[in-house]
Design an enzyme around this catalytic site. Structure first.
Site, PDB file in Angstrom:
ATOM      1  N   PHE A 137     -20.174 -28.051 -14.327  1.00 23.02           N
ATOM      2  CA  PHE A 137     -19.737 -26.660 -14.532  1.00 23.02           C
ATOM      3  C   PHE A 137     -20.260 -25.722 -13.453  1.00 23.02           C
ATOM      4  CE2 PHE A 137     -20.244 -28.454 -18.922  1.00 23.02           C
ATOM      5  CZ  PHE A 137     -18.888 -28.714 -19.107  1.00 23.02           C
ATOM      6  N   ASN A 144     -26.420 -25.689  -3.863  1.00 23.34           N
ATOM      7  CA  ASN A 144     -26.763 -26.374  -2.618  1.00 23.34           C
ATOM      8  C   ASN A 144     -28.256 -26.300  -2.371  1.00 23.34           C
ATOM      9  OD1 ASN A 144     -23.907 -26.566  -1.836  1.00 23.34           O
ATOM     10  ND2 ASN A 144     -24.061 -24.372  -1.430  1.00 23.34           N
ATOM     11  N   HIS A 198     -47.257 -15.543  13.080  1.00 22.55           N
ATOM     12  CA  HIS A 198     -46.399 -16.341  13.968  1.00 22.55           C
ATOM     13  C   HIS A 198     -47.077 -16.570  15.320  1.00 22.55           C
ATOM     14  CE1 HIS A 198     -42.975 -17.876  16.061  1.00 22.55           C
ATOM     15  NE2 HIS A 198     -42.667 -16.750  16.689  1.00 22.55           N
TER      16      HIS A 198
HETATM   17 MN    MN Z   1     -39.194 -15.501  15.483  1.00 23.87          MN
END
Ligand code: MN
Length: 262
Positions: A60, A64, A81
């Site tokens: 139903f 993903n 980062h």
């Molecule tokens: Mn980046």
């Protein structure tokens, strides 16, 4: 009337006095992504993996798995980062107050049309401030280059030849000056990263990453539709996923502006 009610009243479904511009690159397996040269390792591109689609694994529903690097498509760079920001915030720790603020646009599209390696100077920013007023605390400085016109063509977007990639960015001294003296929350670009294509050869390497992320200022990449923004007067909303420990995240980015503004 409360401020929020005034805002709601100005939105498209109501008076239409306020426009919302989506500055985000659609996220798919075709989205152009950074390609580091050997021996460095690259992130995976974005992809969808179907788990069910109204069939036996899920009769139903459809859902993903997503597979993606952090720094894919329109995304934010968090301080951790970069090695200079390693003691700083991860993407989940960036305060929301830093993700919503004034957008100021510095337009270098004409210069970049002539020279894809154009580097933003301190004088460019000081000249902008002389013309338009001081950049307010908490602003996001957005560098318009016209580069998003190449966003559906990976080769043109990355623009690499035997000497390396060629795309616009900022001078090393500009990066340091912005990090130390401009009261911005972050710096946004149309290109694949916040540093120029040639920035690996600068001192320090990738100076915009080095200085901004080391000063708790953030990066925003692969923006589109900057040509629809006024030089000042828009409100930027950056919405990354709060990935705990994440060094960045694909982000949805909106600009709000008065209907007549340009
Ligand atoms: Mn980046």
């Amino acid at each position: 009337m409360s401020l929020v009610n005034q805002l709601i009243g100005a939105l498209g479904a109501h008076s239409g006095a306020l426009r919302i511009i989506d500055l985000t690159t659609p996220l798919s397996a075709r989205t152009p992504t950074l390609r580091l040269p050997s021996p460095f390792l690259n992130l995976i591109d974005f992809s969808l993996q179907e788990v069910s689609a109204y069939n036996a694994p899920g009769p139903f529903w459809k859902h993903n798995n997503i597979h993606t690097g952090e720094h894919i498509g329109t995304h934010i760079d968090a301080p951790i980062h970069w090695v200079t920001g390693r003691e700083g915030r991860d993407v989940a720790q960036i305060p929301p107050e830093r993700l919503i603020g004034p957008a100021v646009v510095i337009d270098k599209a004409a210069e970049v049309q002539k020279n894809p390696d154009y580097l933003l100077t301190i004088d460019d920013i000081k000249g902008w401030e002389r013309e338009h007023g001081a950049i307010a605390p908490g602003s996001w400085l957005l560098m318009r280059t016209g580069w998003s016109q190449y966003g559906d063509d990976r080769d043109k977007f990355l623009n690499a030849d035997a000497t390396g990639p060629h795309s616009p960015g900022v001078q090393a001294e500009t990066a340091q000056w912005m990090a130390e003296h401009l009261p911005i929350s972050g710096f946004g670009v149309e290109t694949v990263g916040i540093d120029a294509g040639c920035a690996g050869g600068m001192t320090p390497p990738f100076p915009n990453h080095h200085h901004l992320l080391g000063h708790d200022k953030y990066g925003l990449t692969s923006l589109r539709n900057l040509d629809q923004l006024p030089v000042r007067g828009a409100l930027l909303i950056v919405a990354p996923l709060p990935i705990v420990g994440g060094t960045g995240s694909p982000s949805r980015v909106f600009a709000l502006l008065d209907q007549g503004a340009h």
